[in-house]
Write a protein that holds these residues in place. Structure first.
Motif, PDB file in Angstrom:
ATOM      1  N   ALA A  14       0.833  -1.202   0.000  1.00  0.00           N
ATOM      2  CA  ALA A  14       0.000   0.000   0.000  1.00  0.00           C
ATOM      3  C   ALA A  14       0.870   1.254   0.000  1.00  0.00           C
ATOM      4  O   ALA A  14       1.833   1.351   0.765  1.00  0.00           O
ATOM      5  CB  ALA A  14      -0.908   0.012   1.216  1.00  0.00           C
ATOM      6  N   THR A  15       0.539   2.195  -0.896  1.00  0.00           N
ATOM      7  CA  THR A  15       1.175   3.509  -0.905  1.00  0.00           C
ATOM      8  C   THR A  15       0.077   4.558  -1.042  1.00  0.00           C
ATOM      9  O   THR A  15      -1.000   4.270  -1.562  1.00  0.00           O
ATOM     10  CB  THR A  15       2.168   3.659  -2.078  1.00  0.00           C
ATOM     11  OG1 THR A  15       1.449   3.555  -3.302  1.00  0.00           O
ATOM     12  CG2 THR A  15       3.255   2.603  -2.038  1.00  0.00           C
ATOM     13  N   LEU A  16       0.343   5.745  -0.571  1.00  0.00           N
ATOM     14  CA  LEU A  16      -0.651   6.806  -0.679  1.00  0.00           C
ATOM     15  C   LEU A  16      -0.878   7.214  -2.126  1.00  0.00           C
ATOM     16  O   LEU A  16      -1.997   7.496  -2.540  1.00  0.00           O
ATOM     17  CB  LEU A  16      -0.214   8.023   0.139  1.00  0.00           C
ATOM     18  CG  LEU A  16      -0.201   7.833   1.651  1.00  0.00           C
ATOM     19  CD1 LEU A  16       0.384   9.054   2.341  1.00  0.00           C
ATOM     20  CD2 LEU A  16      -1.599   7.541   2.155  1.00  0.00           C
ATOM     21  N   ARG A  17       0.180   7.235  -2.896  1.00  0.00           N
ATOM     22  CA  ARG A  17       0.078   7.715  -4.269  1.00  0.00           C
ATOM     23  C   ARG A  17      -0.562   6.700  -5.217  1.00  0.00           C
ATOM     24  O   ARG A  17      -1.353   7.048  -6.069  1.00  0.00           O
ATOM     25  CB  ARG A  17       1.469   8.075  -4.780  1.00  0.00           C
ATOM     26  CG  ARG A  17       1.457   8.621  -6.178  1.00  0.00           C
ATOM     27  CD  ARG A  17       2.826   9.077  -6.589  1.00  0.00           C
ATOM     28  NE  ARG A  17       2.791   9.614  -7.923  1.00  0.00           N
ATOM     29  CZ  ARG A  17       3.855   9.909  -8.619  1.00  0.00           C
ATOM     30  NH1 ARG A  17       5.046   9.731  -8.097  1.00  0.00           N
ATOM     31  NH2 ARG A  17       3.753  10.393  -9.838  1.00  0.00           N
ATOM     32  N   HIS A  18      -0.206   5.421  -5.058  1.00  0.00           N
ATOM     33  CA  HIS A  18      -0.647   4.405  -6.006  1.00  0.00           C
ATOM     34  C   HIS A  18      -1.680   3.435  -5.450  1.00  0.00           C
ATOM     35  O   HIS A  18      -2.123   2.549  -6.168  1.00  0.00           O
ATOM     36  CB  HIS A  18       0.552   3.609  -6.523  1.00  0.00           C
ATOM     37  CG  HIS A  18       1.562   4.446  -7.234  1.00  0.00           C
ATOM     38  ND1 HIS A  18       1.322   5.030  -8.448  1.00  0.00           N
ATOM     39  CD2 HIS A  18       2.823   4.809  -6.883  1.00  0.00           C
ATOM     40  CE1 HIS A  18       2.391   5.719  -8.833  1.00  0.00           C
ATOM     41  NE2 HIS A  18       3.313   5.607  -7.898  1.00  0.00           N
ATOM     42  N   GLY A  19      -2.062   3.563  -4.202  1.00  0.00           N
ATOM     43  CA  GLY A  19      -3.041   2.654  -3.621  1.00  0.00           C
ATOM     44  C   GLY A  19      -2.453   1.278  -3.368  1.00  0.00           C
ATOM     45  O   GLY A  19      -1.261   1.127  -3.148  1.00  0.00           O
ATOM     46  N   GLN A  20      -3.305   0.260  -3.415  1.00  0.00           N
ATOM     47  CA  GLN A  20      -2.891  -1.121  -3.169  1.00  0.00           C
ATOM     48  C   GLN A  20      -2.334  -1.717  -4.459  1.00  0.00           C
ATOM     49  O   GLN A  20      -3.085  -2.115  -5.335  1.00  0.00           O
ATOM     50  CB  GLN A  20      -4.084  -1.956  -2.714  1.00  0.00           C
ATOM     51  CG  GLN A  20      -4.634  -1.583  -1.380  1.00  0.00           C
ATOM     52  CD  GLN A  20      -3.791  -2.149  -0.249  1.00  0.00           C
ATOM     53  OE1 GLN A  20      -2.971  -3.030  -0.434  1.00  0.00           O
ATOM     54  NE2 GLN A  20      -4.000  -1.620   0.932  1.00  0.00           N
TER      55      GLN A  20
END
Length: 136
Positions: A33-39
């Motif tokens: 999970a990343t804030l920019r790219h989601g899951q």
């Protein structure tokens, strides 16, 4: 939708089910999970010294195709909890790509998979052209 397009759509739906614990994760697909790219799904690595046959088996396996297709969808779709809403959004997303199935005896631009079209769509958007130019 062509059979190939429906198969790709179903693969993404299965990845959603794995992410949300609705079905077993038999092939140990992992998500980061990343804030920019989601899951984003993690694509397993392959030993570069493996034979061509093993590389083909690797490229065609669900453990590789599933994450590649999952990583195509927009990040806002990763967090949808309702399966019916996810399927509606996915259908809209899948239909944004041209669907030109292979016909025996005729040539085509690519293999018609979402992965093939996503590369063309990205190249068109980087060049400044409208993505609607992809459709006929």
């Amino acid at each position: 939708m062509s059979l190939q397009r429906r198969r790709g759509r179903y693969t993404i739906i299965h990845m959603w089910k794995v992410l949300h614990g609705k079905c077993p994760n038999d092939v140990n697909i992992q998500f980061s999970a990343t804030l920019r790219h989601g899951q984003k799904a993690v694509i397993p690595t392959l030993n570069k010294s493996s034979s061509q046959r093993n590389q083909t088996l690797y490229d065609n396996s669900f453990a590789v195709i599933g994450p590649r297709l999952w990583n195509l969808i927009p990040p806002n779709m990763h967090t949808i909890e309702d399966p019916l809403h996810f399927k509606e959004m996915l259908t809209t997303f899948v239909k944004s790509f041209p669907d030109e199935p292979l016909v025996t005896g005729y040539s085509c631009r690519n293999g018609n998979s979402l992965l093939d079209w996503s590369g063309i769509k990205a190249a068109i958007s980087l060049s400044g052209w409208s993505a609607t130019l992809m459709t006929r």
